[in-house]
Design an enzyme around this catalytic site. Structure first.
Site, PDB file in Angstrom:
ATOM      1  N   HIS A  81      41.050  40.311  49.367  1.00 38.49           N
ATOM      2  CA  HIS A  81      41.202  39.313  48.295  1.00 38.49           C
ATOM      3  C   HIS A  81      40.255  38.157  48.572  1.00 38.49           C
ATOM      4  O   HIS A  81      39.979  37.817  49.718  1.00 38.49           O
ATOM      5  CB  HIS A  81      42.657  38.781  48.283  1.00 38.49           C
ATOM      6  CG  HIS A  81      43.021  38.113  47.003  1.00 38.49           C
ATOM      7  ND1 HIS A  81      42.740  36.795  46.757  1.00 38.49           N
ATOM      8  CD2 HIS A  81      43.606  38.591  45.881  1.00 38.49           C
ATOM      9  CE1 HIS A  81      43.166  36.473  45.541  1.00 38.49           C
ATOM     10  NE2 HIS A  81      43.691  37.547  44.994  1.00 38.49           N
ATOM     11  N   ASP A 117      47.757  44.768  43.838  1.00 34.73           N
ATOM     12  CA  ASP A 117      47.496  46.056  43.183  1.00 34.73           C
ATOM     13  C   ASP A 117      47.824  47.260  44.049  1.00 34.73           C
ATOM     14  O   ASP A 117      47.777  48.391  43.559  1.00 34.73           O
ATOM     15  CB  ASP A 117      46.010  46.120  42.793  1.00 34.73           C
ATOM     16  CG  ASP A 117      45.687  45.086  41.734  1.00 34.73           C
ATOM     17  OD1 ASP A 117      44.748  44.292  41.941  1.00 34.73           O
ATOM     18  OD2 ASP A 117      46.392  45.054  40.714  1.00 34.73           O
TER      19      ASP A 117
HETATM   20  C1  SDX Z   1      43.001  40.979  41.923  1.00 35.01           C
HETATM   21  O1  SDX Z   1      41.270  36.417  42.367  1.00 35.01           O
HETATM   22  C2  SDX Z   1      42.482  36.803  42.131  1.00 35.01           C
HETATM   23  O2  SDX Z   1      43.406  36.050  42.324  1.00 35.01           O
HETATM   24  C3  SDX Z   1      42.622  38.234  41.624  1.00 35.01           C
HETATM   25  C4  SDX Z   1      44.045  38.746  41.540  1.00 35.01           C
HETATM   26  C5  SDX Z   1      44.821  38.066  40.437  1.00 35.01           C
HETATM   27  O3  SDX Z   1      46.064  38.104  40.511  1.00 35.01           O
HETATM   28  O4  SDX Z   1      44.182  37.611  39.449  1.00 35.01           O
HETATM   29  O5  SDX Z   1      44.697  38.550  42.794  1.00 35.01           O
HETATM   30  C6  SDX Z   1      44.063  40.230  41.211  1.00 35.01           C
HETATM   31  O6  SDX Z   1      41.941  41.145  41.391  1.00 35.01           O
HETATM   32  C7  SDX Z   1      43.276  41.463  43.321  1.00 35.01           C
HETATM   33  C8  SDX Z   1      42.027  42.167  43.969  1.00 35.01           C
HETATM   34  C9  SDX Z   1      42.009  43.600  43.423  1.00 35.01           C
HETATM   35  N1  SDX Z   1      40.772  44.273  43.876  1.00 35.01           N
HETATM   36  C10 SDX Z   1      40.820  45.266  44.787  1.00 35.01           C
HETATM   37  O7  SDX Z   1      41.828  45.600  45.395  1.00 35.01           O
HETATM   38  C11 SDX Z   1      39.497  45.979  44.996  1.00 35.01           C
HETATM   39  C12 SDX Z   1      39.270  46.197  46.510  1.00 35.01           C
HETATM   40  N2  SDX Z   1      39.063  44.882  47.084  1.00 35.01           N
HETATM   41  C13 SDX Z   1      37.704  44.445  47.195  1.00 35.01           C
HETATM   42  O8  SDX Z   1      36.782  44.959  46.341  1.00 35.01           O
HETATM   43  C14 SDX Z   1      37.592  43.022  47.629  1.00 35.01           C
HETATM   44  O9  SDX Z   1      38.501  42.774  48.603  1.00 35.01           O
HETATM   45  C15 SDX Z   1      37.640  41.942  46.599  1.00 35.01           C
HETATM   46  C16 SDX Z   1      36.750  42.213  45.434  1.00 35.01           C
HETATM   47  C17 SDX Z   1      39.029  41.735  46.126  1.00 35.01           C
HETATM   48  C18 SDX Z   1      37.124  40.711  47.290  1.00 35.01           C
HETATM   49  O10 SDX Z   1      35.837  41.068  47.706  1.00 35.01           O
HETATM   50  P1  SDX Z   1      34.989  40.111  48.571  1.00 35.01           P
HETATM   51  O11 SDX Z   1      34.799  38.843  47.822  1.00 35.01           O
HETATM   52  O12 SDX Z   1      33.779  40.801  49.100  1.00 35.01           O
HETATM   53  O13 SDX Z   1      35.996  39.870  49.770  1.00 35.01           O
HETATM   54  P2  SDX Z   1      35.641  39.142  51.025  1.00 35.01           P
HETATM   55  O14 SDX Z   1      34.462  38.257  50.839  1.00 35.01           O
HETATM   56  O15 SDX Z   1      36.880  38.542  51.531  1.00 35.01           O
HETATM   57  O16 SDX Z   1      35.208  40.380  51.959  1.00 35.01           O
HETATM   58  C19 SDX Z   1      35.081  40.137  53.331  1.00 35.01           C
HETATM   59  C20 SDX Z   1      34.527  41.398  53.918  1.00 35.01           C
HETATM   60  C21 SDX Z   1      33.254  41.868  53.234  1.00 35.01           C
HETATM   61  O17 SDX Z   1      32.523  42.540  54.249  1.00 35.01           O
HETATM   62  P3  SDX Z   1      31.223  41.731  54.855  1.00 35.01           P
HETATM   63  O18 SDX Z   1      30.281  41.525  53.715  1.00 35.01           O
HETATM   64  O19 SDX Z   1      31.777  40.447  55.427  1.00 35.01           O
HETATM   65  O20 SDX Z   1      30.681  42.693  55.911  1.00 35.01           O
HETATM   66  O21 SDX Z   1      35.461  42.489  53.781  1.00 35.01           O
HETATM   67  C22 SDX Z   1      34.841  43.553  53.071  1.00 35.01           C
HETATM   68  C23 SDX Z   1      33.706  42.941  52.283  1.00 35.01           C
HETATM   69  O22 SDX Z   1      32.718  43.925  52.041  1.00 35.01           O
HETATM   70  N3  SDX Z   1      35.861  44.089  52.178  1.00 35.01           N
HETATM   71  C24 SDX Z   1      36.303  45.348  52.199  1.00 35.01           C
HETATM   72  C25 SDX Z   1      37.301  45.400  51.224  1.00 35.01           C
HETATM   73  N4  SDX Z   1      37.431  44.200  50.649  1.00 35.01           N
HETATM   74  C26 SDX Z   1      36.536  43.388  51.243  1.00 35.01           C
HETATM   75  N5  SDX Z   1      35.960  46.414  52.945  1.00 35.01           N
HETATM   76  C27 SDX Z   1      36.640  47.574  52.684  1.00 35.01           C
HETATM   77  N6  SDX Z   1      37.610  47.713  51.772  1.00 35.01           N
HETATM   78  C28 SDX Z   1      37.966  46.638  51.028  1.00 35.01           C
HETATM   79  N7  SDX Z   1      38.930  46.751  50.103  1.00 35.01           N
END
Ligand code: SDX
Length: 394
Positions: free
Chosen positions: A270, A328
């Site tokens: 998140h 989710d």
């Molecule tokens: C919702 O914003 C809100 O409040 C949204 C929401 C709401 O109620 O409105 O909460 C609802 O959208 C929840 C999120 C649903 N999405 C998913 O579950 C999709 C899977 N999650 C990811 O795609 C991701 O975690 C995000 C999109 C949610 C956030 O992505 P970010 O901005 O890249 O997250 P981050 O910066 O905290 O990531 C840190 C690291 C990154 O790696 P590095 O670049 O530092 O090497 O963690 C990695 C990311 O690539 N990472 C993951 C991951 N999520 C983040 N690696 C593997 N699997 C994952 N799910």
């Protein structure tokens, strides 16, 4: 090589605004709606009461709640001509495409509540959106399966009415299972609002130009659709089905850590929560309760999800990056058990989130100091240079 700034992959834009509606402490995993913790609202409140809270700033008295519910109930029908609007879609259209189209079209059918400067019209538009989303969502589903639309029954509760429109058929008598109605109401509460997420920021930005509320909410639906946002609940179920068995969990967690592998743990991570999403905790507990009450034992998808969570939360990659299950991760398992097809999962998220979008839109519109949203950028393009005629270009 650029004009002014060098591209910075770590740069993130933050649309800033002031809001008194929801508060998130990402490090502690706290979510408050008008100061009330989400787990207490999920435990003790109901969706209509949470809608009143988000829209009005305080929990209603019994009389206020009755009046609110009555007004919402009287706005559940759609303009009869909107019936034909659905029929313009192919039967296999994704219901989120129908939601974007039909909600946007509301501005053509309800133009007596589109003047954003008129407090009465803003209120009517707010009621119409909260009241009609279940009807639009259920009719999008019915249209996709070739069944007749079920009209809203105003003697039912908000959640009962939605389930009735979703699953009743004219040829048979249908009684809403109270287990499903209670689960539905709790799921709607858990998705109602969430500070300045992508879709809410979209609604605020669209609204800041003075666009009508129906168009703004349609923009929010479009933004929510993405798999990184509200589309994640559908993506989680597809992921769990792809994993297939608990034996493949370790291999898939390994893949999720591989930057070169497109496989991601959907429902994990998140932008704000760097701790367990408080909604996910309630959702997991609800998942166990609902499956148990429905007599579903050893659901394979729940087993895979539980193993996935256990393995990931013990893995340094996820621990170091503070990646926890979000709202989710478990919702799709419950929704599938309740009889919803995957394509409807994000529609339910949009249905529930409409009150949050509407509350935030009203807050922005009523801010006397609000101006049109106009995010700026760091320019990373070429410096100014003169035009080159085509015959001089190599
Ligand atoms: C919702 O914003 C809100 O409040 C949204 C929401 C709401 O109620 O409105 O909460 C609802 O959208 C929840 C999120 C649903 N999405 C998913 O579950 C999709 C899977 N999650 C990811 O795609 C991701 O975690 C995000 C999109 C949610 C956030 O992505 P970010 O901005 O890249 O997250 P981050 O910066 O905290 O990531 C840190 C690291 C990154 O790696 P590095 O670049 O530092 O090497 O963690 C990695 C990311 O690539 N990472 C993951 C991951 N999520 C983040 N690696 C593997 N699997 C994952 N799910």
């Amino acid at each position: 090589e650029t004009g002014y700034f060098t591209y910075d992959p770590g740069f993130t834009a933050t649309a800033s605004c002031q809001s008194a509606i929801s508060y998130i402490d990402g490090d502690k995993g706290v979510l408050l709606h008008r100061g009330y913790p989400i787990d207490e609202l999920a435990e003790h409140s109901d969706y209509m009461e949470v809608c009143y809270l988000l829209l009005n700033g305080e929990l209603p008295t019994a009389e206020q709640k009755a009046g609110f519910v009555d007004t919402v109930t009287r706005h559940t029908m759609l303009h009869d001509q909107m019936n034909y609007f659905f029929r313009g879609f192919r039967r296999d259209a994704h219901p989120m495409a129908i939601m974007v189209g039909v909600v946007g079209a509301m501005s053509a059918f309800y133009h007596d509540s589109t003047d954003v400067d008129d407090p009465h019209q803003r209120m009517v538009a707010s009621y119409r959106l909260v009241a009609k989303m279940p009807t639009i969502a259920a009719w999008a589903y019915k249209y996709s399966i070739g069944q007749p639309f079920i009209y809203p029954k105003n003697d039912l509760s908000y959640s009962e009415r939605f389930l009735d429109m979703m699953f009743a058929v004219p040829a048979e008598s249908y009684r809403v299972d109270p287990v499903l109605a209670k689960a539905m109401d709790r799921i709607l509460i858990l998705h109602a609002d969430h500070e300045q997420n992508a879709s809410t920021s979209t609604v605020r930005l669209a609204g800041s130009s003075g666009a009508n509320p129906f168009a703004c909410i349609a923009a929010g639906i479009a933004s929510l659709w993405g798999p990184a946002h509200g589309g994640a609940n559908e993506a989680v179920l597809r992921m769990l089905n792809e994993i297939g068995t608990v034996d493949r969990v370790d291999e898939c967690v390994k893949r999720a850590k591989d930057k070169d592998d497109p496989f991601r743990l959907m429902g994990f991570g998140h932008r704000v929560y760097k701790n367990y999403d408080p909604r996910a905790k309630v959702m997991q507990q609800t998942c166990h309760e609902v499956l148990d009450q429905l007599g579903i034992k050893d659901d394979p998808l729940l087993e895979i999800a539980m193993k996935l969570e256990k393995v990931a939360l013990e893995d340094d990659y996820f621990v170091d990056k503070k990646l926890y299950p979000n709202v989710d991760f478990y919702s799709g398992i419950i929704l599938k058990a309740m009889g919803f097809p995957m394509e409807m999962f994000t529609v339910l998220f949009a249905l529930a989130r409409t009150v949050g979008w509407v509350a935030q839109w009203n807050e922005m519109i009523q801010d006397p100091h609000q101006k049109i949203g106009r995010p700026r950028q760091l320019y990373t393009g070429p410096a100014q240079h003169p035009y080159v005629p085509i015959h001089k270009r190599d």
